[in-house]
Design an enzyme around this catalytic site. Sequence first.
Site, PDB file in Angstrom:
ATOM      1  CG  HIS A   5      -1.433  -0.837   1.447  1.00 43.51           C
ATOM      2  ND1 HIS A   5      -1.076  -3.049   1.779  1.00 43.51           N
ATOM      3  CD2 HIS A   5      -2.824  -1.495   1.097  1.00 43.51           C
ATOM      4  CE1 HIS A   5      -2.176  -3.414   2.043  1.00 43.51           C
ATOM      5  NE2 HIS A   5      -3.304  -2.870   1.150  1.00 43.51           N
ATOM      6  CG  HIS A   7     -12.468  -2.426   1.472  1.00 45.89           C
ATOM      7  ND1 HIS A   7     -11.727  -3.330   1.087  1.00 45.89           N
ATOM      8  CD2 HIS A   7     -11.500  -1.937   1.898  1.00 45.89           C
ATOM      9  CE1 HIS A   7     -10.819  -3.639   1.054  1.00 45.89           C
ATOM     10  NE2 HIS A   7     -10.291  -2.920   1.180  1.00 45.89           N
ATOM     11  CD  GLU A  17      -7.209  -4.512  -0.602  1.00 41.47           C
ATOM     12  OE1 GLU A  17      -6.252  -3.810  -0.402  1.00 41.47           O
ATOM     13  OE2 GLU A  17      -7.555  -5.249   0.167  1.00 41.47           O
TER      14      GLU A  17
HETATM   15 FE   LIG Z   1      -5.100  -4.079   1.078  1.00 37.06          FE
END
Ligand SMILES: [Fe+2]
Length: 281
Positions: free
Chosen positions: A61, A195, A242
């Site tokens: 990230h 998310h 993801e």
């Molecule tokens: Fe992640």
Amino acid sequence: MARITAGISTSHVPAIGAAMDLGKTQEDYWKPLFAGYEWTRAWIARPENKPDVVILVYNDHASAFDMNLIPTFAIGCAEEFAPADEGWGPRNVPVVKNDSDLAWHIAQCCILDEFDITIINKMDVDHGLTVPLSLMFGQPAQWPCKIVPLAVNVVTYPPPTGNRCWMLGEAIARAVASYPEDLNVQIWGTGGMSHQLQGPRAGLINSKWDQRFLDDLTADPQRLRHIPHLEYLRETGSEGIEMVMWLIMRGALSANARELHRHYHVPASNTAVGHIVLANS
Ligand SMILES: [Fe+2]
């Protein structure tokens, strides 16, 4: 010979790591989330299930990679990888010790198998990799197995397709099967579930879609290969992509892999948390 005995997937929400590091796991908010991992912790601690090596599929990230360098698939081949500083200092978790020989073998096999993958010898590993380890193994002084880091770009468009991820899983399985050492190898796919961290839809969670994805890891995995990027974006939010990393795990297992355990919990910070354990046949 080395063999892949199981696949594990889990979300890797940074707040989960913080909850463990700050001793909050028994607070009302966190208790039900961590309760769903107790089965796996007991299972993985048994000698017959304890992996010698985990191939840990995760995404960075913007800790090790940024817009200067964006490998689609990258395998860590160095001897060890330190926890990344993500803004509050590195997590107080063990350094990741690699099975460097196996990692180089996988790199060689995948590339000669016409699956070009980037070789990384210097990178720090962030919550994407360390939170799943904490969830499965708790807070030991050393991680109980070797870990081969496998980083996937799902942060900058374009990420790989689910089908390509599945095919990488198949290539990894072939590589492991041709490794002469007698090793119990697990493959973990991390990230997700639904998310979205920013924009007008921040906080989006789609439990129905997530549950069907979990169902189809065993009921209809072939469907999952062909979910388009736009469906992930529309149905699971901007970070739901993801979940393609779970398909590297699933592609590395046999067609009739068996579900041993599942956990689904909403929310952890603003993320739906999913976890599954699959036995390979
Ligand atoms: Fe992640």
